[in-house]
Design an enzyme around this catalytic site. Structure first.
Site, mmCIF file in Angstrom:
data_model
loop_
_atom_site.group_PDB
_atom_site.id
_atom_site.type_symbol
_atom_site.label_atom_id
_atom_site.label_comp_id
_atom_site.label_asym_id
_atom_site.label_seq_id
_atom_site.Cartn_x
_atom_site.Cartn_y
_atom_site.Cartn_z
ATOM 1 N N ASP A 16 0.813 -1.227 0.000
ATOM 2 C CA ASP A 16 0.000 0.000 0.000
ATOM 3 C C ASP A 16 0.838 1.266 0.000
ATOM 4 O O ASP A 16 0.413 2.306 0.483
ATOM 5 C CB ASP A 16 -0.956 0.033 1.221
ATOM 6 C CG ASP A 16 -1.720 -1.258 1.400
ATOM 7 O OD1 ASP A 16 -2.218 -1.776 0.393
ATOM 8 O OD2 ASP A 16 -1.800 -1.752 2.536
ATOM 9 N N LYS A 19 2.322 2.199 -4.925
ATOM 10 C CA LYS A 19 3.046 1.692 -6.109
ATOM 11 C C LYS A 19 2.244 1.929 -7.384
ATOM 12 O O LYS A 19 2.808 2.217 -8.426
ATOM 13 C CB LYS A 19 3.326 0.195 -5.968
ATOM 14 C CG LYS A 19 4.279 -0.142 -4.848
ATOM 15 C CD LYS A 19 4.463 -1.633 -4.720
ATOM 16 C CE LYS A 19 3.196 -2.355 -4.346
ATOM 17 N NZ LYS A 19 2.634 -2.034 -3.024
ATOM 18 N N GLY A 20 0.906 1.815 -7.260
ATOM 19 C CA GLY A 20 0.042 1.989 -8.432
ATOM 20 C C GLY A 20 0.293 3.346 -9.072
ATOM 21 O O GLY A 20 0.456 3.447 -10.293
ATOM 22 N N GLY A 43 -4.218 -4.477 -4.452
ATOM 23 C CA GLY A 43 -5.191 -3.550 -5.020
ATOM 24 C C GLY A 43 -4.507 -2.250 -5.341
ATOM 25 O O GLY A 43 -4.177 -1.489 -4.455
ATOM 26 N N HIS A 44 -4.225 -2.021 -6.603
ATOM 27 C CA HIS A 44 -3.595 -0.760 -6.985
ATOM 28 C C HIS A 44 -4.676 0.244 -7.354
ATOM 29 O O HIS A 44 -5.582 -0.071 -8.119
ATOM 30 C CB HIS A 44 -2.684 -0.951 -8.195
ATOM 31 C CG HIS A 44 -1.464 -1.750 -7.880
ATOM 32 N ND1 HIS A 44 -0.679 -1.506 -6.783
ATOM 33 C CD2 HIS A 44 -0.898 -2.789 -8.509
ATOM 34 C CE1 HIS A 44 0.313 -2.362 -6.769
ATOM 35 N NE2 HIS A 44 0.199 -3.163 -7.801
ATOM 36 N N GLN A 222 2.289 -5.868 -3.100
ATOM 37 C CA GLN A 222 2.606 -5.903 -1.659
ATOM 38 C C GLN A 222 3.962 -5.226 -1.407
ATOM 39 O O GLN A 222 4.363 -4.366 -2.174
ATOM 40 C CB GLN A 222 2.591 -7.331 -1.109
ATOM 41 C CG GLN A 222 1.204 -7.957 -1.053
ATOM 42 C CD GLN A 222 0.886 -8.784 -2.261
ATOM 43 O OE1 GLN A 222 1.738 -9.417 -2.856
ATOM 44 N NE2 GLN A 222 -0.360 -8.791 -2.662
ATOM 45 N N THR A 237 3.019 -12.514 2.818
ATOM 46 C CA THR A 237 2.254 -13.095 1.726
ATOM 47 C C THR A 237 3.012 -14.333 1.241
ATOM 48 O O THR A 237 4.113 -14.620 1.729
ATOM 49 C CB THR A 237 1.988 -12.046 0.622
ATOM 50 O OG1 THR A 237 0.966 -12.532 -0.240
ATOM 51 C CG2 THR A 237 3.232 -11.696 -0.178
ATOM 52 N N PRO A 302 -9.353 -0.841 7.854
ATOM 53 C CA PRO A 302 -8.503 0.292 8.244
ATOM 54 C C PRO A 302 -7.060 -0.174 8.411
ATOM 55 O O PRO A 302 -6.813 -1.273 8.921
ATOM 56 C CB PRO A 302 -9.088 0.748 9.577
ATOM 57 C CG PRO A 302 -10.005 -0.329 10.030
ATOM 58 C CD PRO A 302 -10.354 -1.182 8.855
ATOM 59 N N ARG A 303 -6.121 0.630 7.928
ATOM 60 C CA ARG A 303 -4.709 0.272 8.094
ATOM 61 C C ARG A 303 -4.180 0.904 9.371
ATOM 62 O O ARG A 303 -4.559 2.027 9.703
ATOM 63 C CB ARG A 303 -3.889 0.789 6.908
ATOM 64 C CG ARG A 303 -4.322 0.185 5.598
ATOM 65 C CD ARG A 303 -3.641 0.862 4.415
ATOM 66 N NE ARG A 303 -4.113 0.276 3.158
ATOM 67 C CZ ARG A 303 -4.175 0.929 2.006
ATOM 68 N NH1 ARG A 303 -3.777 2.169 1.922
ATOM 69 N NH2 ARG A 303 -4.619 0.325 0.927
ATOM 70 N N VAL A 413 3.118 14.005 -4.310
ATOM 71 C CA VAL A 413 2.479 14.953 -3.394
ATOM 72 C C VAL A 413 0.962 15.021 -3.609
ATOM 73 O O VAL A 413 0.333 16.044 -3.322
ATOM 74 C CB VAL A 413 3.116 16.362 -3.528
ATOM 75 C CG1 VAL A 413 4.520 16.385 -2.972
ATOM 76 C CG2 VAL A 413 3.120 16.830 -4.995
ATOM 77 N N GLY A 414 0.398 13.949 -4.117
ATOM 78 C CA GLY A 414 -1.053 13.920 -4.322
ATOM 79 C C GLY A 414 -1.417 12.714 -5.169
ATOM 80 O O GLY A 414 -0.538 12.011 -5.664
HETATM 81 P P1 GDP Z 1 -0.432 0.353 -3.783
HETATM 82 O O1 GDP Z 1 -1.067 -0.964 -3.554
HETATM 83 O O2 GDP Z 1 0.983 0.385 -3.319
HETATM 84 O O3 GDP Z 1 -0.615 0.852 -5.181
HETATM 85 O O4 GDP Z 1 -1.181 1.391 -2.882
HETATM 86 P P2 GDP Z 1 -2.751 1.687 -2.740
HETATM 87 O O5 GDP Z 1 -3.381 1.720 -4.075
HETATM 88 O O6 GDP Z 1 -3.377 0.834 -1.704
HETATM 89 O O7 GDP Z 1 -2.707 3.118 -2.102
HETATM 90 C C1 GDP Z 1 -2.432 4.156 -2.773
HETATM 91 C C2 GDP Z 1 -3.510 5.205 -2.511
HETATM 92 O O8 GDP Z 1 -2.845 6.377 -2.190
HETATM 93 C C3 GDP Z 1 -4.325 5.466 -3.735
HETATM 94 O O9 GDP Z 1 -5.625 5.877 -3.387
HETATM 95 C C4 GDP Z 1 -3.559 6.594 -4.390
HETATM 96 O O10 GDP Z 1 -4.347 7.417 -5.230
HETATM 97 C C5 GDP Z 1 -3.091 7.343 -3.185
HETATM 98 N N1 GDP Z 1 -1.821 8.054 -3.382
HETATM 99 C C6 GDP Z 1 -0.713 7.635 -4.073
HETATM 100 N N2 GDP Z 1 0.250 8.574 -4.003
HETATM 101 C C7 GDP Z 1 -0.257 9.580 -3.257
HETATM 102 C C8 GDP Z 1 0.264 10.826 -2.804
HETATM 103 O O11 GDP Z 1 1.382 11.207 -3.065
HETATM 104 N N3 GDP Z 1 -0.566 11.587 -2.008
HETATM 105 C C9 GDP Z 1 -1.813 11.214 -1.675
HETATM 106 N N4 GDP Z 1 -2.535 12.022 -0.887
HETATM 107 N N5 GDP Z 1 -2.336 10.038 -2.071
HETATM 108 C C10 GDP Z 1 -1.570 9.247 -2.852
#
Ligand code: GDP
Length: 423
Positions: A16, A19-20, A43-44, A222, A237, A302-303, A413-414
């Site tokens: 989480d 990475k997505g 889940g990306h 992961q 995992t 919730p994480r 940053v978002g």
């Molecule tokens: P992954 O499994 O590593 O891809 O992570 P997740 O998909 O579970 O979590 C990423 C979440 O954080 C998604 O909702 C993204 O849109 C969001 N996200 C990724 N980078 C940023 C960031 O720099 N800032 C904020 N606020 N959200 C982000």
């Protein structure tokens, strides 16, 4: 000699890490994107303008028109989930023709694997906190040489025999409570022909692509602390999430890989059970969870949140041989007055260590040594370069880089594609 470029993107915490988003940004510059391990437990989430895409099985690179996306042999493939996602993408107008390939050597995850996962979690005294999607049992069947692979779908009678054996075995293991054991087994197998039409030799295809000078991205799911060998075993995992798993998981040799980008969140989170040494006290835990939207993309759970753990990040840099780090979610800390970093752990015997311990049970009792940094209390979401960031945010990033020992190459940053600083 391969003249192309092969980059691995790997999570450096408990998954989480965002990475997505990083894969989505890097995918712009590559020709082929491949997943190398995991199943539909990952889940990306990718945001493009007003649209949100949550992908569990298909590489998130699919959102970029024209890129080829592969699922490697290291992946366990939930056929029903895969086609659900495939059809949903097609419905949203994404052109998929000739763009998705599935390794002939990838193992199939069938409904009885899910039933086994649910039963094991329900019965276990010490729960792992799995996503109950059958990943563990599917990998167990693979290691036990009982698995079914994409190539077997052409097998006719032999396929039927092996499915019946798998089902029977699952029934014996679950005992009385074998409800839902078969699930939509027929549905899964009926999709076999459709899946066979996407089958490919991912190792061959990627090697040819690299020889032809193409650029390849291998996408991990992961994170390092969830790696079967290098993570917080048994709360891990069932596959090798780390960079060395990338070659094995798609069928190319390690010398074909040129760089490894490790993704870290500017703080730490963990879903599922097991230790989280830098965990926050309840008030701050809830604040960061809400600011960061830290709820699982697969399960909505919730994480748990923690400060940035430099002991783990440094370990991840070593285990993955990182050539660069991408720091995500820096903006989530924008309003926090004081930010801590765990730089070492005190151990029960009165000592202290900067190395991530192998003994997971001792990790439950370590006390982190914290360094405290003043927050920046400024909005960072419009920053385009490091120079646009407030001084305290730059100092915080410099310290992460110094403690981790790998250069920061990207800062997010978002949620938007455009909210990225390339260093
Ligand atoms: P992954 O499994 O590593 O891809 O992570 P997740 O998909 O579970 O979590 C990423 C979440 O954080 C998604 O909702 C993204 O849109 C969001 N996200 C990724 N980078 C940023 C960031 O720099 N800032 C904020 N606020 N959200 C982000």
């Amino acid at each position: 000699m391969a003249t192309g470029q092969c980059k691995v993107v790997v999570g450096c915490q408990w998954g989480d890490e965002g990475k997505g988003k990083i894969v989505d940004v890097l995918a712009e510059d590559v020709d082929v994107i491949a997943r190398y391990q995991g199943g539909a437990n990952a889940g990306h989430t990718v945001h493009v303008g007003e649209e949100e895409f949550i992908l569990h099985q298909i590489p998130s690179g699919i959102i970029h028109p024209g890129k080829r996306c592969l699922l490697g042999n290291g992946v366990v493939l939930d056929v029903l989930q895969f086609f659900e996602e495939y059809d949903a993408l097609a419905e949203r107008g994404i052109d998929l023709l000739g763009r998705i390939g599935v390794s002939e050597r990838a193992h199939l995850l069938l409904p009885y694997h899910k039933a086994l996962d649910r039963a094991f979690e329900d019965q276990a005294a010490e729960k792992i906190g799995t996503t109950r999607r059958g990943i563990g049992p599917a990998y167990e069947a693979k290691a036990g040489r009982r698995g079914l692979r994409v190539a077997d779908l052409r097998g006719g009678e032999r396929l039927e025999e092996r499915v019946q054996e798998g089902l029977e075995r699952a029934r014996e293991r679950i005992g009385g409570g074998s409800n839902g054991l078969e699930g939509d087994l027929r549905g899964s197998l009926q999709l076999g022909e459709r899946l066979s039409s996407l089958a490919t030799d991912t190792g061959f295809e990627l090697t040819e692509a690299l020889r032809a000078g193409k650029r390849v991205l291998l996408e991990g799911a992961q994170g390092t602390a969830l790696d079967l060998d290098h993570g917080t075993y048994p709360f891990v995992t069932s596959s090798n999430t780390t960079a060395s798993g990338a070659g094995t998981g798609v069928g190319i040799g390690p010398t074909m890989i040129d760089s490894v980008v490790g993704v870290v969140k500017a703080y730490t989170t963990r879903v599922g059970n097991g230790p989280l040494p830098s965990s926050l006290e309840p008030g701050m835990d809830q604040r960061i969870r809400e600011l960061g939207g830290e709820f699982g993309a697969t399960t909505g759970r919730p994480r748990r949140c923690g400060w940035f753990d430099a002991v783990l990040a440094r370990y991840a840099a070593r285990v993955n041989g990182l050539t660069g780090i991408a720091v995500t979610k820096l903006d989530v800390l924008d309003t926090i007055g004081e930010i801590s970093i765990a730089v070492a752990y005190s151990t029960k015997d009165g000592g202290s260590t900067k190395e991530f311990p192998a003994d997971t049970w001792s990790l439950e009792s370590v006390q982190p040594h914290y360094e405290t940094h003043p927050g920046w209390q400024t909005d960072t979401t419009r920053a385009k370069t490091l120079a646009d960031l407030p001084k305290n945010a730059r100092a915080y990033l410099n310290r992460i880089e110094e403690l981790t020992g790998a250069p920061i190459t990207m800062v997010s940053v978002g949620t938007e594609r455009t909210q990225i600083i390339r260093v």
